[in-house]
Design a protein around this motif. Structure first.
Motif, PDB file in Angstrom:
ATOM      1  N   ALA A  51      -2.329   3.083  -1.764  1.00 52.20           N
ATOM      2  CA  ALA A  51      -3.334   2.067  -2.086  1.00 52.20           C
ATOM      3  C   ALA A  51      -2.677   0.730  -2.396  1.00 52.20           C
ATOM      4  O   ALA A  51      -1.504   0.660  -2.772  1.00 52.20           O
ATOM      5  N   GLY A  79      -7.267   1.738   0.107  1.00 48.49           N
ATOM      6  CA  GLY A  79      -6.628   2.921  -0.432  1.00 48.49           C
ATOM      7  C   GLY A  79      -7.331   4.196  -0.028  1.00 48.49           C
ATOM      8  O   GLY A  79      -8.411   4.179   0.575  1.00 48.49           O
ATOM      9  N   ASP A 130       0.820  -1.215   0.000  1.00 49.25           N
ATOM     10  CA  ASP A 130       0.000   0.000   0.000  1.00 49.25           C
ATOM     11  C   ASP A 130       0.856   1.268   0.000  1.00 49.25           C
ATOM     12  O   ASP A 130       0.341   2.360   0.270  1.00 49.25           O
ATOM     13  N   CYS A 181      -7.321  -0.392  -5.276  1.00 44.53           N
ATOM     14  CA  CYS A 181      -6.979   0.060  -6.621  1.00 44.53           C
ATOM     15  C   CYS A 181      -6.704  -1.138  -7.522  1.00 44.53           C
ATOM     16  O   CYS A 181      -5.887  -1.999  -7.172  1.00 44.53           O
TER      17      CYS A 181
END
Length: 555
Positions: A179, A184, A175, A195
């Motif tokens: 994201a 995210g 992340d 995402c």
């Protein structure tokens, strides 16, 4: 596969990145966090390379950002006896801003330094460690990165294990920048901002490459002895100590590195490549007789699978001590992006109408029609969770033996109905299974879900895609029946209660089969490696039996 929505633990962030939060979905949810560097945070450094893997003689280009003005940077080959490769002392660095949507579009940082790899460099995993020149060895490193070096020539390497690092799954859980495929900051994305397109041109999240020994694993060491809410030790620890939310779910530090150390200690020669190489450089497996996959191994592209299938068909041996073979991905731009729409693939993946076989959904989806069992013998949607969250938290966490005369159990002393690995919780987190029936006390694959002809179920246990427990503990559950409903829709065609109930029941299996001129052994669980970490006799002996057979040696 999925991510706990709720984080009941309380902690304070002491890392270099302040937690940026996004409100979770659901009736009673807490906030989550992602890793984004702070110019004014504690001393820290971040790094990524132009590629994930190289051949000897190629140039490694590194892009570095830091909250200090100088760094001491050391590169070493990973292993029992780390081998130094290069060192920069007092290298001038700068803080480089993180652009919007860096998680999807990449960081586009200025190149900091480059290194020409020697022509005779040994294949393997190479760690980059960044330190403050003003500190000493007692101070923690400010950051880490990893890259891989492939063998230079297609010579015979029949006595060497080719360990494939699960970089597809690392990417999905990374992340860094805002994201992952799970969570995210952009609430325009469904499922908590997950995402579908992620960039490789960004650092790995903190904890994916290196961890202190005190870091908890994904599965708790002990089972609750009375009904209680699920506990999330790894996420509480991560939040309190400034590590990434998903450090325990996947990554070099939690899975591949412990296996590499075990294998070298046991006397095996090991080379390491990135999983991306199976897609981008399929000839990287030439000359090897045995490939290994370890830990949490969830995300694969079609070309990756084709490389493994062809390897087995022409006589290769595959040892998979890993779980959760679930999602198809697509690599783009020479590996610089990974696409996976997951649960929303049928509705949102742009390729779903043009070429549904390449849709980035579940491999078992009939629209894709390429169940993981065809490659590794087991499927994710026929398995799933055990000993984690509120999904079978009182699971025995070991495998139950059925075919005790199988070659993999030689020298273990195990017999029918014995259990092994439970003390080390090797049957845990996420597991893979099959549709089966019992005949004369033995599990037999039905063959309705891609199980290869001749496959033997050596040992197994049970798992679930649902969470259960007392109603007063429901606030703390991570998943409820969301994955059971997804499996019911994909495999059963509807979400009626009886269909959801059917697909909430799963299993995890240890299987073997022959295909073409080759052979596959699969222990379908993420936590097998913990048996090696804790030096469990049975896990150790079975693993040796597999590699001794596949390499033609006796160690």
């Amino acid at each position: 596969m999925s991510d706990p929505e709720k984080l009941p633990g309380i902690g304070h962030n002491v890392g270099s990145w302040p937690p940026r939060t996004i409100s979770g979905t659901g009736a009673a949810s807490k906030s989550t966090w992602v890793e984004i560097p702070d110019r004014n945070g504690a001393p820290s450094a971040w790094c990524y390379g132009d590629k994930r893997s190289y051949r000897p003689g190629e140039t490694v280009r590194l892009f570095i950002s830091a909250t200090v003005s100088k760094l001491d940077i050391a590169i070493r080959q990973e292993g029992l006896k780390p081998t130094p490769l290069h060192h920069w002392s007092g290298l001038r660095v700068e803080f480089q801003e993180v652009p919007d949507q860096a998680y999807m579009k990449g960081c586009s940082w200025r190149e900091t330094v480059a290194l020409d790899l020697p022509e005779d460099l040994a294949p393997g995993a190479y760690i980059i460690e960044m330190r403050d020149p003003e500190g000493d060895d007692n101070h923690p490193a400010l950051g880490h990165h990893i890259f891989f070096v492939r063998a230079n020539r297609a010579e015979n390497r029949g006595n060497t294990i080719l360990l494939v690092a699960s970089t597809g799954t690392w990417s999905a859980y990374n992340d860094w920048g805002g994201a992952s495929h799970y969570r995210g900051l952009n609430t325009d994305y469904p499922h908590g901002g997950a995402c579908p397109v992620l960039s490789a041109q960004r650092p790995w999240a903190r904890g994916q490459v290196w961890l202190p020994p005190s870091a908890p694993r994904q599965v708790r060491k002990t089972r609750a002895r009375q009904p209680m809410p699920p506990e999330y030790d790894s996420k509480d620890w991560a939040f309190a100590n400034g590590y990434a939310r998903y450090y325990a779910s996947t990554g070099w530090a939690s899975y591949e590195r412990p296996f590499l150390l075990w294998a070298e200690r046991a006397g095996y020669d090991v080379h390491v490549i990135a999983q991306d190489d199976l897609d981008l450089h399929p000839d990287c497996v030439d000359g090897y007789s045995c490939m290994a996959f370890i830990g949490h191994d969830e995300y694969w592209s079609m070309p990756m699978r084709r490389t493994v299938d062809a390897f087995v068909d022409r006589g290769g041996k595959v040892a998979r001590f890993a779980g959760n073979f679930l999602w198809q991905t697509r690599l783009g731009e020479q590996g610089s992006t990974q696409t996976c729409y997951k649960y929303t693939a049928r509705d949102l993946d742009p390729i779903r109408h043009e070429n549904p076989k390449l849709m980035s959904g579940a491999w078992e989806d009939p629209l894709i029609g390429y169940p993981g069992a065809q490659t590794f013998g087991v499927n994710a949607l026929r398995g799933m969770y055990a000993g984690v969250y509120h999904a079978a938290p009182r699971s025995t966490r070991g495998f139950n033996v059925f075919r005790h005369k199988h070659w993999s159990l030689e020298g273990t002393g195990l017999g029918y109905a014995d259990t092994f690995g439970d003390e080390a919780s090797i049957f845990a987190f996420e597991v893979d299974g099959l549709e089966y029936e019992f005949k004369e006390g033995l599990p037999i694959p039905l063959g309705t879900d891609g199980a290869p002809e001749g496959l033997q179920i050596i040992a197994m246990n049970w798992a679930t895609t649902g969470e259960y427990g007392l109603p007063e503990h429901s606030y703390y559950r991570a998943l409820e029946d969301s994955d059971a409903r997804f499996a019911a829709l994909v495999l059963g065609g509807d979400e009626r209660p009886e269909t959801v109930e059917r697909y909430s029941r799963g299993s995890g299996m240890m299987v073997s089969f022959e295909r073409g001129a080759g052979e596959v052994f699969c222990a379908g669980t993420c936590e097998w490696v913990n048996g090696l970490i804790e030096r469990d006799f049975y896990t150790d002996r079975i693993t040796r039996n597999v590699f001794n057979r596949f390499l033609g040696c006796d160690l």
